[in-house]
Design a protein around this motif. Structure first.
Motif, short mmCIF file in Angstrom:
data_model
loop_
_atom_site.label_atom_id
_atom_site.label_comp_id
_atom_site.label_asym_id
_atom_site.label_seq_id
_atom_site.Cartn_x
_atom_site.Cartn_y
_atom_site.Cartn_z
N GLY A 318 5.30 4.00 7.71
CA GLY A 318 4.99 4.54 6.40
C GLY A 318 3.80 3.83 5.78
N VAL A 319 3.40 4.30 4.62
CA VAL A 319 2.29 3.66 3.91
C VAL A 319 2.77 2.34 3.33
N PRO A 320 2.06 1.22 3.63
CA PRO A 320 2.51 -0.09 3.12
C PRO A 320 2.59 -0.10 1.60
N SER A 321 3.50 -0.93 1.09
CA SER A 321 3.62 -1.06 -0.36
C SER A 321 2.44 -1.87 -0.90
N SER A 322 2.24 -1.78 -2.22
CA SER A 322 1.11 -2.44 -2.85
C SER A 322 1.19 -3.96 -2.67
N THR A 323 0.03 -4.58 -2.38
CA THR A 323 -0.04 -6.04 -2.23
C THR A 323 -0.02 -6.68 -3.61
N LEU A 324 0.83 -7.68 -3.78
CA LEU A 324 0.98 -8.34 -5.08
C LEU A 324 0.31 -9.71 -5.11
N THR A 325 0.20 -10.37 -3.95
CA THR A 325 -0.43 -11.69 -3.89
C THR A 325 -1.40 -11.73 -2.72
N CYS A 326 -2.29 -12.71 -2.74
CA CYS A 326 -3.24 -12.87 -1.65
C CYS A 326 -2.50 -13.37 -0.40
#
Length: 503
Positions: A318-326
């Protein structure tokens, strides 16, 4: 002889007539008498030495035709000496729909002879300027028998004299007889016959409708069978086409596997030729862009292809979830350690810089980023993305664009057409996107990040991208891009904290 008059009236008009009669006989010696027989109200009075008896079938607004018929029959039977005339009461010259409906029903029950014995009496307590067309039509079919009781005739019993004169004129026209029981019997017989005929006609119509519906049902079933046959033929043709498609896909997958095997062999050969001194070389890449532009998907795909990971039965991710940290990934590619730093958006909705995330991405790319990959999802170029270069220059400095490469990420899982040429796409792109590419030295590549494609070109795309990365790094003498915003020691300490947190 007593003149029996059947009064057809609504409650309001009958009450008005009774009040007018009572007021007119206040000073007379002989008062009118009021009585009731069942549902029939009776008013007996003397007018010009003549005995008159009003028998009223008081009708209500919500009565059914059956109720109206019962009320009129009761009124008719209460006239022991026979019905002399029918008196329709209206008020102020208004012939309303309810009175019209009653008259239509009465003509059906009592026959057309009813109109020969009908007098329309208007109780007028206000001036009447004009009669409507419906009332004029009724007056016309009843030979003009229309009588008015106005306020100018109140106060004396003589107010009913115009009614008696109209009544005498009607009797003279009809041979001095009223509406007889024989007329009523014949009208009832005709009404019963008409009703029976209507019922038979209705049943015949229902039977014809059922026959028509049955024929339609048979026709629809035949059409359905025909469609079924056509669908079966189409399905057989589709099955044969699918078999051909599967065969083509198998051939395509085999060719893709051969390509992957050749690439894998080439990379293994390069890794065998590495020296110990080469292992210290490193290229740091920071991926920046809007949320959802495909940064994480690009890093995952680059890591897999560089690491020669490939599966015939690869899952449908699936489409990866949004990145929250580097976050950072390190892989070995063409003799160098490749450090890939993933980032969330480095600014908030108001455009304010997220200082902590900026420090983290710089710390993870120490001694400094060699390349910035500015990711943009193919086919989606927003106002925010058109402003990215100026925002990133404020964050990393004016030299950002000299180390930037635009990476278009493409997802063929969402119904978009296959992109034959990225150059054709750029040539027809919006002026804002073309301006962004010019600022980044017209350096751009495409990466199909949807990995389940059986004919995925991702191996060659990753190879072209890394070749472009190495060329740009070489053009800057192989050194990283160093920003002077934060002390190196501070970034090193921040890197140490991040690594400890991940252990």
């Amino acid at each position: 002889m007593k003149h029996m008059m059947v009064v057809v009236s609504m409650e309001e008009e009958w009450s008005t007539l009774k009040s007018l009669v009572q007021e007119s006989y206040i000073d007379e010696g002989q008062q009118p008498s009021f009585s009731s027989t069942g549902s029939v109200e009776v008013c007996d009075l003397i007018v010009a030495s003549r005995s008159v008896s009003f028998h009223c079938a008081v009708l209500k607004k919500d009565m059914t035709e059956e109720g109206i018929s019962q009320a009129l029959d009761s009124c008719f039977k209460s006239c022991s000496q026979g019905v002399s005339t029918f008196l329709l009461l209206i008020q102020n010259g208004r012939y309303k729909k309810r009175e019209s409906r009653i008259m239509e029903f009465m003509q059906a029950c009592y026959g057309p002879e009813l109109l020969k014995f009908l007098i329309v009496l208007s109780l007028e307590t206000e001036a009447v300027d004009m009669l409507d067309d419906a009332l004029l039509g009724l007056i016309n079919v009843s030979d003009g028998r229309y009588c008015r009781l106005t306020t100018t005739t109140l106060g004396t019993s003589d107010m009913l004299l115009p009614l008696l004169e109209m009544f005498d004129f009607m009797l003279a026209e009809n041979g001095m007889i009223g509406y007889t029981e024989h007329m009523d019997s014949e009208a009832k017989s005709r009404y019963t016959a008409d009703t029976s005929m209507k019922i038979l006609t209705l049943k015949l119509q229902e039977a014809e409708e059922k026959e028509h519906a049955f024929k339609e049902l048979v026709q629809k079933r035949e059409e359905y069978r025909g469609r079924e046959m056509q669908e079966l033929k189409a399905k057989h043709a589709e099955d044969r086409k699918m078999e051909a498609d599967v065969k083509r896909q198998y051939e395509t997958k085999r060719e893709s596997l051969e390509e992957a095997a050749m690439s894998h062999g080439a990379m293994l050969q390069m890794q065998l030729n590495l020296t110990n001194n080469d292992n210290g070389k490193k290229t740091s890449i920071i991926l920046v862009g809007m949320s959802g532009s495909g940064k994480t998907s690009a890093i995952n795909l680059i890591s897999e292809r560089v690491g020669n990971q490939y599966s015939i039965n690869e899952a449908f991710p699936g489409v990866p979830s949004s990145t929250l940290t580097c976050e950072r990934k390190v892989v070995l590619a063409e003799g160098r350690r490749l450090v890939l730093v993933d980032t969330p958006e480095l600014w908030d909705e108001d455009g304010a810089e997220n200082m902590e995330q900026v420090k983290d991405c710089l710390a993870l790319s120490l001694p400094g980023p060699h390349i910035f990959l500015l990711t943009i999802q193919l086919g989606r170029f927003t106002q925010g993305e058109s402003e990215m270069v100026s925002r990133l220059q404020k964050i990393f400095g004016r030299g950002f664009t000299e180390h930037a490469i635009v990476l278009f990420t493409h997802r063929n899982d969402i119904g978009r057409h296959k992109i034959e040429s990225i150059n054709d796409y750029v040539a027809g792109a919006h002026a804002s996107l073309q301006d962004l590419l010019r600022k980044c030295g017209s350096r751009y590549y495409i990466l199909n990040v949807w990995r389940n494609s059986r004919n995925s070109p991702s191996y060659s795309q990753v190879k072209d991208l890394l070749s472009g990365v190495h060329k740009l790094v070489a053009s800057h003498g192989g050194g990283p891009y160093v920003t002077k915003r934060f002390p190196v020691e501070q970034l090193k300490e921040r890197k140490r904290v991040i690594e400890e947190r991940l252990m």
